[in-house]
Design an enzyme around this catalytic site. Sequence first.
Site, PDB file in Angstrom:
ATOM      1  N   THR A  48      -4.305  13.341   6.201  1.00 38.16           N
ATOM      2  CA  THR A  48      -2.877  13.429   6.541  1.00 38.16           C
ATOM      3  C   THR A  48      -2.614  14.656   7.407  1.00 38.16           C
ATOM      4  O   THR A  48      -1.922  14.579   8.428  1.00 38.16           O
ATOM      5  CB  THR A  48      -2.021  13.441   5.260  1.00 38.16           C
ATOM      6  OG1 THR A  48      -2.402  12.321   4.461  1.00 38.16           O
ATOM      7  CG2 THR A  48      -0.545  13.342   5.587  1.00 38.16           C
ATOM      8  N   ASP A  56      -0.308  10.896  -4.030  1.00 43.06           N
ATOM      9  CA  ASP A  56       0.856  11.476  -3.350  1.00 43.06           C
ATOM     10  C   ASP A  56       1.098  12.833  -4.024  1.00 43.06           C
ATOM     11  O   ASP A  56       0.136  13.442  -4.520  1.00 43.06           O
ATOM     12  CB  ASP A  56       2.061  10.529  -3.456  1.00 43.06           C
ATOM     13  CG  ASP A  56       3.227  10.945  -2.563  1.00 43.06           C
ATOM     14  OD1 ASP A  56       3.099  10.873  -1.336  1.00 43.06           O
ATOM     15  OD2 ASP A  56       4.262  11.395  -3.096  1.00 43.06           O
ATOM     16  N   LYS A  93       0.857  -1.192   0.000  1.00 42.37           N
ATOM     17  CA  LYS A  93       0.000   0.000   0.000  1.00 42.37           C
ATOM     18  C   LYS A  93       0.883   1.229   0.000  1.00 42.37           C
ATOM     19  O   LYS A  93       1.834   1.332   0.774  1.00 42.37           O
ATOM     20  CB  LYS A  93      -0.855   0.001   1.285  1.00 42.37           C
ATOM     21  CG  LYS A  93      -1.773   1.189   1.419  1.00 42.37           C
ATOM     22  CD  LYS A  93      -3.129   0.890   0.841  1.00 42.37           C
ATOM     23  CE  LYS A  93      -4.007   2.113   0.704  1.00 42.37           C
ATOM     24  NZ  LYS A  93      -3.735   2.911  -0.516  1.00 42.37           N
ATOM     25  N   ASN A 150      -1.985  19.537  -0.390  1.00 46.04           N
ATOM     26  CA  ASN A 150      -3.008  18.821   0.385  1.00 46.04           C
ATOM     27  C   ASN A 150      -2.644  18.761   1.864  1.00 46.04           C
ATOM     28  O   ASN A 150      -3.446  19.111   2.733  1.00 46.04           O
ATOM     29  CB  ASN A 150      -3.184  17.414  -0.202  1.00 46.04           C
ATOM     30  CG  ASN A 150      -4.074  16.549   0.670  1.00 46.04           C
ATOM     31  OD1 ASN A 150      -3.615  15.963   1.634  1.00 46.04           O
ATOM     32  ND2 ASN A 150      -5.353  16.526   0.372  1.00 46.04           N
ATOM     33  N   SER A 194      -6.911   5.795   4.381  1.00 47.68           N
ATOM     34  CA  SER A 194      -6.916   4.936   3.188  1.00 47.68           C
ATOM     35  C   SER A 194      -7.359   3.528   3.577  1.00 47.68           C
ATOM     36  O   SER A 194      -8.093   2.860   2.844  1.00 47.68           O
ATOM     37  CB  SER A 194      -5.525   4.865   2.555  1.00 47.68           C
ATOM     38  OG  SER A 194      -5.372   5.877   1.601  1.00 47.68           O
ATOM     39  N   LYS A 242       5.135   1.876  -3.210  1.00 49.27           N
ATOM     40  CA  LYS A 242       5.101   3.270  -3.681  1.00 49.27           C
ATOM     41  C   LYS A 242       5.369   3.257  -5.179  1.00 49.27           C
ATOM     42  O   LYS A 242       5.955   2.307  -5.703  1.00 49.27           O
ATOM     43  CB  LYS A 242       6.193   4.093  -2.979  1.00 49.27           C
ATOM     44  CG  LYS A 242       5.944   5.582  -3.004  1.00 49.27           C
ATOM     45  CD  LYS A 242       5.013   6.004  -1.869  1.00 49.27           C
ATOM     46  CE  LYS A 242       4.693   7.480  -1.897  1.00 49.27           C
ATOM     47  NZ  LYS A 242       4.022   7.891  -0.652  1.00 49.27           N
TER      48      LYS A 242
HETATM   49  P1  NAD Z   1       0.852  18.313  -3.021  1.00 55.30           P
HETATM   50  O1  NAD Z   1       1.295  18.053  -4.396  1.00 55.30           O
HETATM   51  O2  NAD Z   1      -0.601  18.487  -2.746  1.00 55.30           O
HETATM   52  O3  NAD Z   1       1.598  19.616  -2.433  1.00 55.30           O
HETATM   53  C1  NAD Z   1       2.969  19.754  -2.400  1.00 55.30           C
HETATM   54  C2  NAD Z   1       3.278  21.181  -1.982  1.00 55.30           C
HETATM   55  O4  NAD Z   1       4.690  21.320  -1.828  1.00 55.30           O
HETATM   56  C3  NAD Z   1       2.860  22.242  -2.994  1.00 55.30           C
HETATM   57  O5  NAD Z   1       2.360  23.376  -2.304  1.00 55.30           O
HETATM   58  C4  NAD Z   1       4.176  22.601  -3.694  1.00 55.30           C
HETATM   59  O6  NAD Z   1       4.189  23.919  -4.223  1.00 55.30           O
HETATM   60  C5  NAD Z   1       5.100  22.496  -2.519  1.00 55.30           C
HETATM   61  N1  NAD Z   1       6.504  22.370  -2.875  1.00 55.30           N
HETATM   62  C6  NAD Z   1       7.092  21.605  -3.818  1.00 55.30           C
HETATM   63  N2  NAD Z   1       8.417  21.819  -3.831  1.00 55.30           N
HETATM   64  C7  NAD Z   1       8.663  22.732  -2.850  1.00 55.30           C
HETATM   65  C8  NAD Z   1       9.809  23.352  -2.348  1.00 55.30           C
HETATM   66  N3  NAD Z   1      11.007  23.104  -2.860  1.00 55.30           N
HETATM   67  N4  NAD Z   1       9.662  24.234  -1.323  1.00 55.30           N
HETATM   68  C9  NAD Z   1       8.460  24.509  -0.797  1.00 55.30           C
HETATM   69  N5  NAD Z   1       7.341  23.958  -1.229  1.00 55.30           N
HETATM   70  C10 NAD Z   1       7.436  23.069  -2.235  1.00 55.30           C
HETATM   71  O7  NAD Z   1       1.469  17.119  -2.138  1.00 55.30           O
HETATM   72  P2  NAD Z   1       0.985  16.603  -0.727  1.00 55.30           P
HETATM   73  O8  NAD Z   1       0.032  15.497  -0.927  1.00 55.30           O
HETATM   74  O9  NAD Z   1       0.606  17.768   0.117  1.00 55.30           O
HETATM   75  O10 NAD Z   1       2.338  15.937  -0.178  1.00 55.30           O
HETATM   76  C11 NAD Z   1       3.334  16.691   0.490  1.00 55.30           C
HETATM   77  C12 NAD Z   1       4.265  15.732   1.207  1.00 55.30           C
HETATM   78  O11 NAD Z   1       3.517  14.940   2.128  1.00 55.30           O
HETATM   79  C13 NAD Z   1       5.000  14.750   0.314  1.00 55.30           C
HETATM   80  O12 NAD Z   1       6.276  14.490   0.848  1.00 55.30           O
HETATM   81  C14 NAD Z   1       4.147  13.491   0.420  1.00 55.30           C
HETATM   82  O13 NAD Z   1       4.889  12.310   0.143  1.00 55.30           O
HETATM   83  C15 NAD Z   1       3.757  13.571   1.872  1.00 55.30           C
HETATM   84  N6  NAD Z   1       2.563  12.789   2.204  1.00 55.30           N
HETATM   85  C16 NAD Z   1       1.379  13.036   1.580  1.00 55.30           C
HETATM   86  C17 NAD Z   1       0.267  12.284   1.957  1.00 55.30           C
HETATM   87  C18 NAD Z   1      -1.091  12.557   1.379  1.00 55.30           C
HETATM   88  O14 NAD Z   1      -2.060  11.950   1.844  1.00 55.30           O
HETATM   89  N7  NAD Z   1      -1.231  13.439   0.415  1.00 55.30           N
HETATM   90  C19 NAD Z   1       0.383  11.281   2.922  1.00 55.30           C
HETATM   91  C20 NAD Z   1       1.613  11.068   3.537  1.00 55.30           C
HETATM   92  C21 NAD Z   1       2.694  11.836   3.166  1.00 55.30           C
END
Ligand code: NAD
Length: 421
Positions: free
Chosen positions: A188, A144, A68, A219, A362, A104
């Site tokens: 999250t 993600d 997952k 997100n 999830s 992943k």
């Molecule tokens: P997303 O695509 O919705 O948002 C990512 C954000 O990061 C955007 O605002 C983008 O502009 C910003 N960003 C990218 N590069 C950047 C940088 N160099 N400096 C500052 N900001 C930057 O992604 P998300 O779902 O919010 O995921 C963010 C992190 O959380 C990732 O590492 C992801 O693996 C982790 N994560 C997400 C989830 C989930 O449910 N979405 C769950 C666990 C972990």
Amino acid sequence: MTNNPWEQALAELEKAASHTKVSKALLERLKTPDRVIEVTVPVVMDDGRTQVFHGYRVQHNNMRGPYKGGLRYHPKVNMDEVKALSFWMTMKNAIVGVPFGGGKGGITVDPKTLSEGELERLTRAFTRELTPYIGPELDIPAPDVNTNAKIMAWMRNEYARATGKDAPAVVTGKPIEKGGSEGRTEATGLGGFYVLAEIMKQTGRRKSGASVAIQGFGNVGKYLANYLKDAGFRIVALSDSKGGMYVKSGIPDLKAVAECKERSGKLAGCYCVGSVCDLSNMEALGGRDITSLETLTLPVDIAVPAALENAITKENAADVQAGIVLEMANGPTTREADEILKKKHTLVIPDVLANSGGVAVSYYEWYQNMHGETWKKDVVFKKLKRKMEGAARTVHEASKEYDVSLRDAAYIVALMRLAEA
Ligand code: NAD
């Protein structure tokens, strides 16, 4: 030492294993993914050209249940990154206590350069490549970075076409009307909030008025910011990939900021007072522009990397002023940076605990799909709160018992659960 996430993941594993009795066989197994899938994905672009993309799925370990983990669309996606992320999913699922293993995947692409049609064709073609390897009891992808509910709906649909069987539980993070769960979008960020609050309680820290800087306003960052603000924290800095803002007294209206970012495509300059969001309000708010990197070294109580890997490295770790780092992104702190933070007595709440709320919900989505149930949002949130607070307490207790950091403690908990499996 490099900032290669897979090498970092292996080093974290070795370190945690040194604190506890883990069989050599288990350790060896966790050092190598069960299966690594690399595919080429040809897509006919809007201008008639065929462009070939590279896609990956790593199935790290399924001792505790089906693989997952999310799918990432980003120009920097590569095999070592996906391997590390899949390993962290194995650990995370064990820590938060859901019956899944770790997986992943991703595609090396900048989705912002694609039209909606190109994005859909890419997703459907990738799904066809993955079809033999995924399924509700085999491997269940989710969103993600740069992937979302719509992309999950295309995947569910393409999987049904390819197999002749509709299986809603083949992916999670779907839109509610396509079999998604209430509360998955917020999960999250909300889960991170519950974990932070519980760790602050356990360590006797005051929550009210604590200042927070968040790097990443997608997100995860967006929902976290809102839940923290509602609970009395002061959100003083926000940034995305194009920069951001620092308002020492607190950013007054997060909803207006989110709408401004939606409209303009960036956070920078979104100084909102009432319905007006622009630079003219900067002075009135006492704010200033910041780079995304600066977000994590501001004078705040809590710094939150919520974007990508390697946000805190040996180059900037010494400059981190926050007493707490809440790792909402996966792998945001390099090993060397982690050591520097430890010496400074910064409390690092590790990714595998802090961001596990997403996979917890999830799991609830998958469960509802498998049993033909639909749960209301308050039911989901109640279960999530119990789960996250329980996981935070377990990790905190292990950190005291073994006299180790929360990260090492989280890994020890995971290793013991994997050993049981
Ligand atoms: P997303 O695509 O919705 O948002 C990512 C954000 O990061 C955007 O605002 C983008 O502009 C910003 N960003 C990218 N590069 C950047 C940088 N160099 N400096 C500052 N900001 C930057 O992604 P998300 O779902 O919010 O995921 C963010 C992190 O959380 C990732 O590492 C992801 O693996 C982790 N994560 C997400 C989830 C989930 O449910 N979405 C769950 C666990 C972990």
